[in-house]
Write an enzyme that holds these catalytic residues in place. Structure first.
Site, PDB file in Angstrom:
ATOM      1  N   ASP A 122       0.827  -1.069  -0.032  1.00 38.59           N
ATOM      2  CA  ASP A 122      -0.172  -0.044  -0.256  1.00 38.59           C
ATOM      3  C   ASP A 122       0.859   1.263   0.124  1.00 38.59           C
ATOM      4  OD1 ASP A 122      -2.192  -1.779   0.045  1.00 38.59           O
ATOM      5  OD2 ASP A 122      -2.522  -1.417   2.289  1.00 38.59           O
ATOM      6  N   LYS A 123       0.363   2.323  -0.414  1.00 42.75           N
ATOM      7  CA  LYS A 123       0.985   3.560  -0.472  1.00 42.75           C
ATOM      8  C   LYS A 123       1.587   3.981   0.719  1.00 42.75           C
ATOM      9  CE  LYS A 123       0.482   8.344  -1.940  1.00 42.75           C
ATOM     10  NZ  LYS A 123      -0.553   9.408  -2.497  1.00 42.75           N
TER      11      LYS A 123
END
Length: 248
Positions: A110-111
């Protein structure tokens, strides 16, 4: 494992496959005498050599592998993609000397997740380590916002968490990390569904506030590698990825 090969191929194909220059540019470099093989200037790029030969282009030695395998210590705010118009990608932040065509992250973080991101151009290898049937584990450190019933959570992870949408996950390992003022856990999974670990903890009534991948298979993140930095993996490190110490 790392595709060190003795296969014989045209020189222009070997060089262009590294993603640094096109085949037409290789010919121009050869005409100028800017290419040597095993210390000898080569101007005919149709001659055939192997990836084991020492090939130097404009004073720089090429990667001596057909494929590239890179460990990136991913920072927050970077997306695990090859092309994103809004944000920097894990490929964008690689140093110039590691960049080449067709690189992609083998599995997504995920970012806002940090840690070990494996970047390669070897699709077969990526498939093998990502396929749940191969049982190559991924290890994370998660900090959650709320205290949970640890023994109940361990059993739920071991049995296979059932997500809110009804998805039944494969068995996973959960281990509490003692910490006076934080709720920390080590999590080991062998699949990689969308926001999986966050959704697993959400099913237990708590929220993941920090998440870091610290190992893929038997290979831990190099803690001496600063966030945002990357390096090429060795053959032994590649072999350790598919060697799992955890059995579940």
């Amino acid at each position: 494992m790392s595709k060190n090969v003795s296969k014989i191929e045209r020189l222009d194909k070997i060089i262009s496959s590294q993603g640094l220059v096109s085949r037409s540019e290789v010919k121009q470099l050869a005409k100028r005498g800017d290419i040597t093989v095993n210390g000898v200037v080569v101007k005919d790029t149709s001659l055939k050599f192997s990836y084991d030969d020492v090939i130097v282009v404009e004073g720089k030695r090429l990667f001596q592998t057909k494929y590239t395998y890179i460990m990136l210590n991913k920072p927050k705010g970077v997306v695990s993609s090859t092309d994103d118009k809004r944000d920097k990608t894990v490929v964008d932040i690689l140093p110039d000397d590691l960049k080449r065509k067709n690189l992609f992250p083998a599995g997504r973080l995920d970012k806002d997740t940090t840690g070990f991101c494996l970047i390669t151009d070897d699709g077969e290898f990526a498939h093998n380590i990502l396929s749940p049937s191969r049982h190559v584990t991924k290890t994370y450190i998660a900090e959650v916002s709320e205290a949970i019933d640890v023994e109940k959570a361990k059993k739920a992870f071991s049995d296979g968490v059932i997500l809110a949408d009804g998805t039944v996950l494969l068995s996973a390992l959960l281990e509490e990390i003692p910490c006076e003022d934080r709720h920390l856990f080590k999590v080991i999974i062998k699949e990689g569904k969308y926001h999986q670990i966050k959704r697993m903890f959400a099913s237990l009534g708590t929220t993941v506030i920090e998440l870091k991948r610290i190992a893929i298979g038997g290979l831990p993140l190099d803690e001496s590698l600063p966030e945002g930095s990357a390096r090429v993996l060795s053959d032994d490190e590649l072999k350790s990825i598919v060697k799992n110490d955890e059995k579940f």
